[in-house]
Motif scaffolding. Sequence first.
Motif, short mmCIF file in Angstrom:
data_model
loop_
_atom_site.label_atom_id
_atom_site.label_comp_id
_atom_site.label_asym_id
_atom_site.label_seq_id
_atom_site.Cartn_x
_atom_site.Cartn_y
_atom_site.Cartn_z
N ARG A 1 -9.01 17.52 -9.67
CA ARG A 1 -7.86 16.80 -10.13
C ARG A 1 -7.70 15.29 -9.44
O ARG A 1 -7.42 14.49 -10.02
N ASP A 2 -8.12 15.26 -8.03
CA ASP A 2 -8.18 14.11 -7.55
C ASP A 2 -9.23 13.11 -7.90
O ASP A 2 -9.38 11.94 -7.59
N ALA A 3 -10.41 13.72 -8.60
CA ALA A 3 -11.54 13.09 -9.01
C ALA A 3 -11.30 11.77 -10.33
O ALA A 3 -11.81 10.90 -10.37
N PRO B 1 -11.15 0.16 -11.89
CA PRO B 1 -11.34 -1.25 -11.63
C PRO B 1 -10.33 -1.25 -10.22
O PRO B 1 -9.42 -0.55 -10.13
N TRP B 2 -10.82 -2.40 -9.65
CA TRP B 2 -10.08 -2.80 -8.25
C TRP B 2 -8.26 -2.79 -8.39
O TRP B 2 -7.88 -2.30 -7.66
N TYR B 3 -8.05 -3.38 -9.61
CA TYR B 3 -6.49 -3.88 -9.79
C TYR B 3 -5.68 -2.26 -9.96
O TYR B 3 -4.65 -2.42 -10.10
N LEU B 4 -6.47 -1.28 -10.16
CA LEU B 4 -5.91 0.08 -10.31
C LEU B 4 -6.05 1.02 -9.22
O LEU B 4 -5.37 1.93 -8.88
N ALA B 5 -7.39 0.76 -8.67
CA ALA B 5 -8.00 1.71 -7.58
C ALA B 5 -6.91 1.76 -6.33
O ALA B 5 -6.86 2.75 -5.70
N TRP B 6 -6.22 0.43 -6.02
CA TRP B 6 -5.45 0.65 -4.87
C TRP B 6 -4.38 1.41 -5.10
O TRP B 6 -3.81 2.10 -3.97
N ALA B 7 -4.00 1.37 -5.96
CA ALA B 7 -2.49 2.51 -6.33
C ALA B 7 -2.81 3.67 -6.33
O ALA B 7 -2.09 4.40 -5.61
N ASP B 8 -4.07 4.06 -6.87
CA ASP B 8 -4.56 5.51 -6.72
C ASP B 8 -4.52 6.14 -5.04
O ASP B 8 -4.15 7.09 -4.89
N SER B 9 -5.28 4.98 -4.43
CA SER B 9 -5.62 5.60 -3.12
C SER B 9 -4.29 5.50 -2.09
O SER B 9 -3.90 6.48 -1.45
N MET B 10 -3.41 4.44 -2.50
CA MET B 10 -2.14 4.46 -2.02
C MET B 10 -1.14 5.72 -2.05
O MET B 10 -0.47 6.50 -1.41
N ARG C 1 -2.40 8.73 -3.27
CA ARG C 1 -2.89 10.02 -2.87
C ARG C 1 -2.60 10.25 -1.26
O ARG C 1 -2.24 11.32 -0.90
N GLY C 2 -2.42 9.06 -0.86
CA GLY C 2 -2.40 9.15 0.75
C GLY C 2 -1.03 9.42 1.09
O GLY C 2 -0.78 10.05 2.18
N PHE C 3 -0.18 8.82 0.30
CA PHE C 3 1.42 9.21 0.65
C PHE C 3 1.90 10.72 0.24
O PHE C 3 2.28 11.54 0.93
N VAL C 4 0.96 10.94 -0.81
CA VAL C 4 1.03 12.64 -1.10
C VAL C 4 0.62 13.69 0.04
O VAL C 4 1.07 14.40 0.27
N ASP C 5 -0.48 13.23 0.53
CA ASP C 5 -1.20 13.97 1.55
C ASP C 5 -0.17 13.69 3.06
O ASP C 5 -0.18 14.72 3.33
N CYS D 1 5.48 4.89 1.63
CA CYS D 1 4.21 4.91 0.82
C CYS D 1 3.47 3.59 0.86
O CYS D 1 2.12 3.53 1.06
N LEU D 2 4.18 2.46 0.76
CA LEU D 2 3.43 1.18 0.95
C LEU D 2 2.92 1.08 2.43
O LEU D 2 1.73 0.26 2.64
N ALA D 3 3.53 1.66 3.31
CA ALA D 3 2.88 1.64 4.73
C ALA D 3 2.02 2.28 4.96
O ALA D 3 1.29 2.39 6.18
N THR D 4 1.66 3.47 4.49
CA THR D 4 0.69 4.59 4.49
C THR D 4 -0.79 3.75 4.89
O THR D 4 -1.15 4.29 5.97
N PRO D 5 -1.42 3.05 3.95
CA PRO D 5 -2.68 2.76 4.41
C PRO D 5 -2.81 1.85 5.84
O PRO D 5 -3.72 2.04 6.43
N ALA D 6 -1.96 0.96 6.00
CA ALA D 6 -2.00 0.05 7.05
C ALA D 6 -1.11 0.67 8.21
O ALA D 6 -1.78 0.35 9.40
N LEU D 7 -0.19 1.30 8.48
CA LEU D 7 0.49 1.74 9.19
C LEU D 7 0.83 3.02 9.39
O LEU D 7 2.04 3.40 9.05
N PRO D 8 -0.15 4.10 9.45
CA PRO D 8 0.38 5.69 9.12
C PRO D 8 1.06 6.36 9.98
O PRO D 8 2.06 6.90 9.74
N ALA D 9 1.27 5.77 11.44
CA ALA D 9 2.59 6.13 12.12
C ALA D 9 3.80 5.68 11.89
O ALA D 9 4.77 6.51 11.84
N VAL D 10 4.19 4.52 11.25
CA VAL D 10 5.37 4.03 10.86
C VAL D 10 5.63 4.82 9.41
O VAL D 10 6.67 5.28 9.36
N ALA D 11 4.61 5.01 8.77
CA ALA D 11 4.97 5.65 7.43
C ALA D 11 5.22 7.13 7.70
O ALA D 11 6.32 7.45 6.89
N MET D 12 4.77 7.89 8.56
CA MET D 12 5.08 9.10 8.86
C MET D 12 6.48 9.11 9.29
O MET D 12 7.29 9.87 8.93
#
Length: 762
Positions: free
Chosen positions: A135-137, A176-185, A187-191, A407-418
């Motif tokens: 599903r993640d692919a 494409p890059w303008y969509l990839a960032w959202a998917d990565s962010m 999925r990171g938040f779901v994890d 969710c927005l903080a997850t990629p750059a500040l994981p500790a704050v995001a948690m």
Amino acid sequence: MRMLVPAVGAWLAALVAVGLQTSFVVWLICIIVAGALTVWCVFSGQGGFTALLAISLGVAAFVSFSASISADQRRPDHLIEAASADRSVEIVARIDGLANATDRGPGQIRVEATLITLDGGALRVPATLFGQTKRDAVAIGSTVEATGRVLLTEPSDASSALFFADEPVTVTSPPPWYLAWADSMRRGFVDLCSDLPGDGGHLLPGLAVGDTSTVSLELDAAMKASSLSHLTAVSGANCAIVVAFAILLLGRMGAGRVLRVIAALVVLLAFVILVTPQSSVVRASVMASLALLVHLTGRPSGGVPVLAGSVILMLCVDPWYAYDAGFALSVLATAGLLLLTRPLAAVLGRVLPRGLAMVIAVPLAAQLACQPILILLSSTISVYGVAANILAAPAAPIGTVVGLIACLATPALPAVAMLLAWIAYLPSAWIAGVATVTSSLPIAQMPWIPGPFGAVVLAAATALACTLAMLPRWRSHWSGKALVGGLCICIGVYGGTVATPSLSQALSRPQDWIVAACDIGQGDALVLRAGGGVIMVDTGPDPALVSTCLDDLDIKTIDLLVLTHYDADHAGGVAGVVSRTDRVFVQAVHDEAGERTTRVLESAGIPVDVVTRGEHGTVGTIDFTVIWPESRELTGNAGSIVLSVTISDTRIVLLGDLGETEQAALLSRMSAHTDTDIVKVAHHGSPDQSAALYERLEASLAIISVGADNTYGHPNDETIDELRTAGSTVLRTDLRGMILISPGAPAYSVWSQKSVPDGAGG
């Protein structure tokens, strides 16, 4: 309010043009009448209602013209030829939505996509893709290739075709890059939220970004039953928060009006990409964009005209939105809030404090507006929906806003995001608790007349009640009498069309039944009863539906629950039966669904046994033997637990979801003479059957447990023909509803919840 007329006209034109495939005729009629009215207005010098009608017909003509152009693009000749020939084709598709797991087996997904090529020929067709992959692919915007078969859908369906992949789906290029960032962010938040405990952690991604992939079937059912599922559908409130934040922040920084509006539009676009462009999200974002553009002119924007404008614009671009339930619910909920909240608050304010009246009026307005559409989806009314929304209201904004920031903080500040996720977890857990508690209360859902007639009756009753309740005070005397009279009429209609038939149906049910097939949609849920013992085989996909069925059958205790395999259409409703179950038979655990199911059972303290061929026993006067699978290595559909059951002189075989290969292997192990009276047909009557097995069984009755209007093509016509050739009378839950079978002489007695017309084949 005048803007509502062209909006309604556009919607009606889309419904007719798309549903009846008469877009050109509708366009021609609308354009002729609109032109004639316009000419009359110009030469007569009069406007008013005639001008408004001309504008409405002009909008309807534009929508019909758009439908006419899109209809040809959605069904090109080579797509129609491939579907009619039922041949294997090669496709290239672009993924348009989030992938969801299905009940078709481990690793099977369902995802919305656009077919780009078919056997090398270019096209642009919206489709629903079924296939096997991680599903993640399959991220939104990625390109995939697959080989399989294509099936055309109904003209009004948002997807023009269904594609069933024969082999695993291959991802050929990432988004494409303008969509990839959202998917990565996302999925990171779901994890990140997966580390949070309980239902609160599972629900938080849905509140914040609309991702419900981790919401369990049980929680999803509870959210729907308590009318809280809208909280996980990102819409107007979320967009308003994002836009307001952007404008206020830039206003603090001294930015001018033009810069604030442009920045807000950019932020809104990024938000839509992050939460995925579902119909409710698109409606909310279009409405917010129109409001921003009006704000740019320095004029105030009214909610009703902006809503009407967004409806017209969306239907002009894509008339198929007219049939989208999410779009309809989003529009009606917003309209209810805009038009009904203040009048309802005024009425309630006569007997309640003003603040409390407003608190109740908000969810009540939304539910009254949406309920006719909800009846089309499920013929029940949530009794505690308003109360549940009142209880959840203080927590929803906190969970949504703080969760989005996390969710927005997850990629750059994981500790704050948690840390933020833990803060958002508390209101999320509260909402999940409210849903669970209110959905489990007595009479949580009240039955109503199903189908379009039920929706029309409910809409008329709602309109009558609201009108009478909101009459001016100087007519309060007659208003009270009229309200009482209207209430009596509504009670009479409800009693005559819902309560009385339900009571009559309950009284007509046979009391000596030995086999019951529950009507739980696309799935299996059968009950065997004899000598005070009860065996249930599978639970269907929905805990609420299977629990309701057991209540209707007055089943308090299940001595033995057999889950033939772990697919959602067979084991998804297990939470609805655990409180009644004493013992469970399952196949070997082989995937996440199996782990989840057995975890629910074991946490309830129920003994769980993995069984294979040869297991036998007695429950009441029911003798049972497991005749498949032969080993624990067989799992999924191929390893479905198959029971041979004897009740007095009646022999019953229940085949789970066995395919043709496994059916042939089972046949080779059967004796030459297999006197079978009743067979539960494998896999909802799919074409993957062994005709020889059914010929050997020679069952008098063949039960097919299947959902009405399912997208899998079940049951298959050839399968039904094979059953009839074998001498079986076919009984289908999609046509009959609940089915009860009682012993009789010389034949069995069959009771059905619904009458089956002659020639219906069920």
